[in-house]
Scaffold this motif. Structure first.
Motif, PDB file in Angstrom:
ATOM      1  N   ASP A 148       0.832  -1.211   0.000  1.00  0.00           N
ATOM      2  CA  ASP A 148       0.000   0.000   0.000  1.00  0.00           C
ATOM      3  C   ASP A 148       0.863   1.256   0.000  1.00  0.00           C
ATOM      4  O   ASP A 148       0.567   2.240  -0.694  1.00  0.00           O
ATOM      5  CB  ASP A 148      -0.912   0.001   1.232  1.00  0.00           C
ATOM      6  N   ILE A 149       1.937   1.235   0.795  1.00  0.00           N
ATOM      7  CA  ILE A 149       2.830   2.399   0.865  1.00  0.00           C
ATOM      8  C   ILE A 149       3.428   2.702  -0.493  1.00  0.00           C
ATOM      9  O   ILE A 149       3.419   3.844  -0.975  1.00  0.00           O
ATOM     10  CB  ILE A 149       3.945   2.147   1.907  1.00  0.00           C
TER      11      ILE A 149
ATOM     12  N   ARG B  59       3.664   5.797  -5.600  1.00  0.00           N
ATOM     13  CA  ARG B  59       3.798   5.873  -7.062  1.00  0.00           C
ATOM     14  C   ARG B  59       2.822   6.855  -7.684  1.00  0.00           C
ATOM     15  O   ARG B  59       3.096   7.417  -8.750  1.00  0.00           O
ATOM     16  CB  ARG B  59       3.607   4.489  -7.674  1.00  0.00           C
ATOM     17  N   VAL B  60       1.678   7.057  -7.033  1.00  0.00           N
ATOM     18  CA  VAL B  60       0.685   7.983  -7.606  1.00  0.00           C
ATOM     19  C   VAL B  60       0.817   9.384  -7.025  1.00  0.00           C
ATOM     20  O   VAL B  60      -0.049  10.234  -7.250  1.00  0.00           O
ATOM     21  CB  VAL B  60      -0.748   7.444  -7.403  1.00  0.00           C
ATOM     22  N   GLY B  61       1.881   9.620  -6.236  1.00  0.00           N
ATOM     23  CA  GLY B  61       2.157  10.977  -5.786  1.00  0.00           C
ATOM     24  C   GLY B  61       1.535  11.388  -4.477  1.00  0.00           C
ATOM     25  O   GLY B  61       1.519  12.582  -4.154  1.00  0.00           O
ATOM     26  N   VAL B  62       1.011  10.456  -3.686  1.00  0.00           N
ATOM     27  CA  VAL B  62       0.434  10.801  -2.387  1.00  0.00           C
ATOM     28  C   VAL B  62       1.568  11.201  -1.444  1.00  0.00           C
ATOM     29  O   VAL B  62       2.647  10.595  -1.446  1.00  0.00           O
ATOM     30  CB  VAL B  62      -0.366   9.609  -1.807  1.00  0.00           C
ATOM     31  N   SER B  63       1.345  12.214  -0.625  1.00  0.00           N
ATOM     32  CA  SER B  63       2.385  12.709   0.282  1.00  0.00           C
ATOM     33  C   SER B  63       2.706  11.682   1.366  1.00  0.00           C
ATOM     34  O   SER B  63       1.877  10.814   1.680  1.00  0.00           O
ATOM     35  CB  SER B  63       1.950  14.019   0.936  1.00  0.00           C
ATOM     36  N   VAL B  64       3.890  11.820   1.949  1.00  0.00           N
ATOM     37  CA  VAL B  64       4.326  10.907   3.007  1.00  0.00           C
ATOM     38  C   VAL B  64       3.387  10.967   4.195  1.00  0.00           C
ATOM     39  O   VAL B  64       3.015   9.940   4.777  1.00  0.00           O
ATOM     40  CB  VAL B  64       5.776  11.236   3.431  1.00  0.00           C
ATOM     41  N   ALA B  65       2.985  12.180   4.586  1.00  0.00           N
ATOM     42  CA  ALA B  65       2.101  12.331   5.743  1.00  0.00           C
ATOM     43  C   ALA B  65       0.759  11.637   5.502  1.00  0.00           C
ATOM     44  O   ALA B  65       0.216  10.979   6.398  1.00  0.00           O
ATOM     45  CB  ALA B  65       1.888  13.808   6.052  1.00  0.00           C
ATOM     46  N   SER B  66       0.221  11.777   4.287  1.00  0.00           N
ATOM     47  CA  SER B  66      -1.061  11.139   3.972  1.00  0.00           C
ATOM     48  C   SER B  66      -0.936   9.621   3.971  1.00  0.00           C
ATOM     49  O   SER B  66      -1.824   8.906   4.455  1.00  0.00           O
ATOM     50  CB  SER B  66      -1.568  11.625   2.616  1.00  0.00           C
TER      51      SER B  66
ATOM     52  N   LYS C 208      11.218   4.964   4.490  1.00  0.00           N
ATOM     53  CA  LYS C 208      12.119   3.814   4.362  1.00  0.00           C
ATOM     54  C   LYS C 208      11.684   2.908   3.224  1.00  0.00           C
ATOM     55  O   LYS C 208      12.500   2.520   2.370  1.00  0.00           O
ATOM     56  CB  LYS C 208      12.131   3.035   5.683  1.00  0.00           C
ATOM     57  N   TYR C 209      10.406   2.581   3.160  1.00  0.00           N
ATOM     58  CA  TYR C 209       9.945   1.646   2.137  1.00  0.00           C
ATOM     59  C   TYR C 209       9.764   2.299   0.779  1.00  0.00           C
ATOM     60  O   TYR C 209       9.805   1.615  -0.243  1.00  0.00           O
ATOM     61  CB  TYR C 209       8.655   0.963   2.592  1.00  0.00           C
ATOM     62  N   LEU C 210       9.592   3.614   0.748  1.00  0.00           N
ATOM     63  CA  LEU C 210       9.577   4.290  -0.546  1.00  0.00           C
ATOM     64  C   LEU C 210      10.968   4.308  -1.162  1.00  0.00           C
ATOM     65  O   LEU C 210      11.118   4.290  -2.392  1.00  0.00           O
ATOM     66  CB  LEU C 210       9.050   5.724  -0.379  1.00  0.00           C
TER      67      LEU C 210
END
Length: 276
Positions: free
Chosen positions: A6-7, A12-19, A33-35
């Motif tokens: 999920d992360i 990949r679709v540009g969702v922010s880290v906080a979201s 880390k996983y990104l």
């Protein structure tokens, strides 16, 4: 693995880290880390290394008990592999190598910490410090007082140029504690530092924008000793990285395991002010 998927999908679709962190219920450092992770393959088992060394086998139960007891202690006051090794040598006559203990402690800590997010390491800016300049900050540690564990405070005065750190234990972080601690340091050294840099949250004063507000007691103290001083910017631990590291080193090496407060008699304090 489903959370990792999920992360990476959301990333990949540009969702922010906080979201992503809110949506998946994990911490932001874990998301980053996983990104960044390039290879999610399982690591092959280490070849040629058994989980336990025969020479360490008789001491495994003692190590496990120390690490298990750590889980009930404040996280900053737990055993490191070095501290475990030192205790084995000093208390049990262990004759093995540090690397053997280090591998075992690392594996056991990883097993005990399974399921918890690993904290990301934080870097510090390297700053040049002249001889005689010091950094001042407080740390905290647990002490056993009449059978009851209480959290105390220790004042650390660190000289980055020489890597010398002096420490004293107090029951608070008031301006009176700071002034008394610095007075003792000056007498121990036989002189006054050229400049002292204080944490912005310390009780003697703080920086408010471009202005520095200090307590009346500390102004009188600094004027008496001719002490030049400054404060770090708020939330800028990188400006005093040396003393931050020294606080952690002192806690790990002097205050693990938890010791009785009666240990800090006046003579004992003098003998233990200089940290290694």
């Amino acid at each position: 693995m489903h959370k990792i998927e999920d992360i990476r999908r959301l990333g990949r679709v540009g969702v922010s880290v906080a979201s992503i962190a809110r949506n998946t219920g994990v911490s932001e450092p874990t998301v980053r880390k996983y990104l960044r992770e390039g290879d999610l393959s399982e690591r092959p088992p280490e070849v040629g290394r058994s989980p336990r060394s025969p020479i360490l086998e008789p001491y495994a139960d003692a190590i496990d008990s120390w690490l298990a007891e750590d889980r009930r202690c404040w996280r900053k006051q737990r055993h490191t592999a070095r501290r475990v090794y030192d205790r084995l040598v000093e208390e049990m006559g262990f004759e093995g190598l540090y690397s053997t203990v280090q591998r075992y402690v690392k594996r056991r800590c990883r097993e005990l910490a399974a399921g918890r997010d690993a904290r990301e390491a934080q870097g510090f800016l390297l700053l040049d410090w002249l001889p005689g300049e010091c950094q001042v900050d407080f740390g905290q540690a647990d002490f056993r007082v009449r059978g009851v564990v209480q959290r105390g405070h220790f004042l650390v005065v660190e000289f980055p140029h020489s890597n010398v750190g002096l420490v004293q234990v107090f029951w608070g972080e008031t301006a009176e504690c700071v002034c008394q601690g610095l007075k003792n340091v000056f007498e121990f050294l036989g002189g006054v530092p050229l400049r002292a840099v204080f944490d912005n949250a310390i009780e003697i004063g703080r920086r408010v924008g471009a202005a520095i507000v200090t307590s009346e007691l500390f102004r009188r103290f600094a004027a008496h000793y001719g002490l030049d001083y400054s404060f770090t910017n708020p939330y800028s631990d990188n400006e005093k990285g040396d003393v931050e590291n020294k606080v952690g080193a002192i806690r790990r090496n002097l205050f693990v395991p938890v010791i009785p407060s009666t240990y800090f008699s006046p003579s004992a304090q003098t003998n233990r002010r200089r940290s290694r």
